[in-house]
Design a protein around this motif. Structure first.
Motif, mmCIF file in Angstrom:
data_model
loop_
_atom_site.group_PDB
_atom_site.id
_atom_site.type_symbol
_atom_site.label_atom_id
_atom_site.label_comp_id
_atom_site.label_asym_id
_atom_site.label_seq_id
_atom_site.Cartn_x
_atom_site.Cartn_y
_atom_site.Cartn_z
ATOM 1 N N PHE A 1 1.907 6.477 0.951
ATOM 2 C CA PHE A 1 1.935 6.264 -0.490
ATOM 3 C C PHE A 1 2.897 5.123 -0.785
ATOM 4 O O PHE A 1 4.027 5.117 -0.290
ATOM 5 C CB PHE A 1 2.405 7.522 -1.222
ATOM 6 N N ILE A 2 2.469 4.165 -1.596
ATOM 7 C CA ILE A 2 3.340 3.075 -2.022
ATOM 8 C C ILE A 2 3.931 3.477 -3.374
ATOM 9 O O ILE A 2 3.210 3.711 -4.340
ATOM 10 C CB ILE A 2 2.564 1.753 -2.126
ATOM 11 N N VAL A 3 5.245 3.574 -3.418
ATOM 12 C CA VAL A 3 5.946 4.060 -4.606
ATOM 13 C C VAL A 3 6.182 2.891 -5.556
ATOM 14 O O VAL A 3 6.593 1.802 -5.135
ATOM 15 C CB VAL A 3 7.298 4.696 -4.203
ATOM 16 N N ARG A 4 5.939 3.137 -6.820
ATOM 17 C CA ARG A 4 6.204 2.114 -7.823
ATOM 18 C C ARG A 4 7.688 1.773 -7.819
ATOM 19 O O ARG A 4 8.534 2.634 -7.628
ATOM 20 C CB ARG A 4 5.797 2.615 -9.207
ATOM 21 N N SER A 5 8.001 0.531 -8.049
ATOM 22 C CA SER A 5 9.388 0.084 -7.975
ATOM 23 C C SER A 5 10.260 0.723 -9.047
ATOM 24 O O SER A 5 11.457 0.903 -8.843
ATOM 25 C CB SER A 5 9.457 -1.443 -8.084
ATOM 26 N N ASP A 6 9.685 1.103 -10.174
ATOM 27 C CA ASP A 6 10.477 1.712 -11.248
ATOM 28 C C ASP A 6 10.408 3.233 -11.245
ATOM 29 O O ASP A 6 10.896 3.874 -12.160
ATOM 30 C CB ASP A 6 10.026 1.174 -12.601
ATOM 31 N N ALA A 7 9.827 3.832 -10.213
ATOM 32 C CA ALA A 7 9.627 5.282 -10.208
ATOM 33 C C ALA A 7 10.915 6.055 -9.956
ATOM 34 O O ALA A 7 11.181 7.058 -10.605
ATOM 35 C CB ALA A 7 8.576 5.675 -9.166
ATOM 36 N N GLN B 1 8.759 0.332 -1.545
ATOM 37 C CA GLN B 1 9.162 1.630 -1.022
ATOM 38 C C GLN B 1 7.899 2.393 -0.659
ATOM 39 O O GLN B 1 6.932 2.407 -1.414
ATOM 40 C CB GLN B 1 9.968 2.403 -2.056
ATOM 41 N N VAL B 2 7.940 3.034 0.488
ATOM 42 C CA VAL B 2 6.775 3.736 1.005
ATOM 43 C C VAL B 2 7.172 5.163 1.340
ATOM 44 O O VAL B 2 8.254 5.414 1.861
ATOM 45 C CB VAL B 2 6.238 3.029 2.274
ATOM 46 N N VAL B 3 6.269 6.105 1.037
ATOM 47 C CA VAL B 3 6.438 7.497 1.433
ATOM 48 C C VAL B 3 5.329 7.801 2.427
ATOM 49 O O VAL B 3 4.152 7.596 2.136
ATOM 50 C CB VAL B 3 6.350 8.449 0.223
ATOM 51 N N MET B 4 5.715 8.272 3.616
ATOM 52 C CA MET B 4 4.739 8.648 4.627
ATOM 53 C C MET B 4 4.779 10.156 4.801
ATOM 54 O O MET B 4 5.827 10.733 5.080
ATOM 55 C CB MET B 4 5.055 7.949 5.949
ATOM 56 N N VAL B 5 3.621 10.797 4.614
ATOM 57 C CA VAL B 5 3.509 12.245 4.750
ATOM 58 C C VAL B 5 2.726 12.522 6.018
ATOM 59 O O VAL B 5 1.575 12.112 6.143
ATOM 60 C CB VAL B 5 2.800 12.863 3.527
#
Length: 92
Positions: free
Chosen positions: A25-31, A8-12
């Motif tokens: 930002f690469i989101v941790r899989s368990d976040a 999962q990726v968050v792009m700002v």
């Protein structure tokens, strides 16, 4: 190298494209879902991290309370000096 893992990726996106176009930002899989963390909170944290990065590395991007008070004090003193000069010019 391409790996067979989905992330999962968050792009700002930057409001000022002069510095950078976007932060990824690469989101941790368990976040998501951990301790009640929502997707909106993850996005807000990513925006905050990008803002802190810019504020630390760009001169003048961060306006601290001390700087704000100093600027305000100098403005008041300058206004007082102009008022005093105007007042004294009326007497002489």
């Amino acid at each position: 190298m391409v790996k067979g893992v989905t992330r999962q990726v968050v792009m700002v996106r930057s409001p000022d494209a002069e510095l950078f176009e976007q932060a990824i930002f690469i989101v941790r899989s368990d976040a998501v879902g951990k301790d009640g963390v929502t997707e909106d909170e993850i996005l807000q944290q990513a925006r905050s991290a990008a803002g802190r990065y810019v504020a630390q590395r760009v001169p003048g991007a961060r306006l601290t309370a001390r700087r704000l008070i100093a600027d305000l004090a100098f403005a008041v003193m300058g206004g007082a000096l102009v008022g005093l000069a105007w007042l004294l010019s009326g007497f002489f």
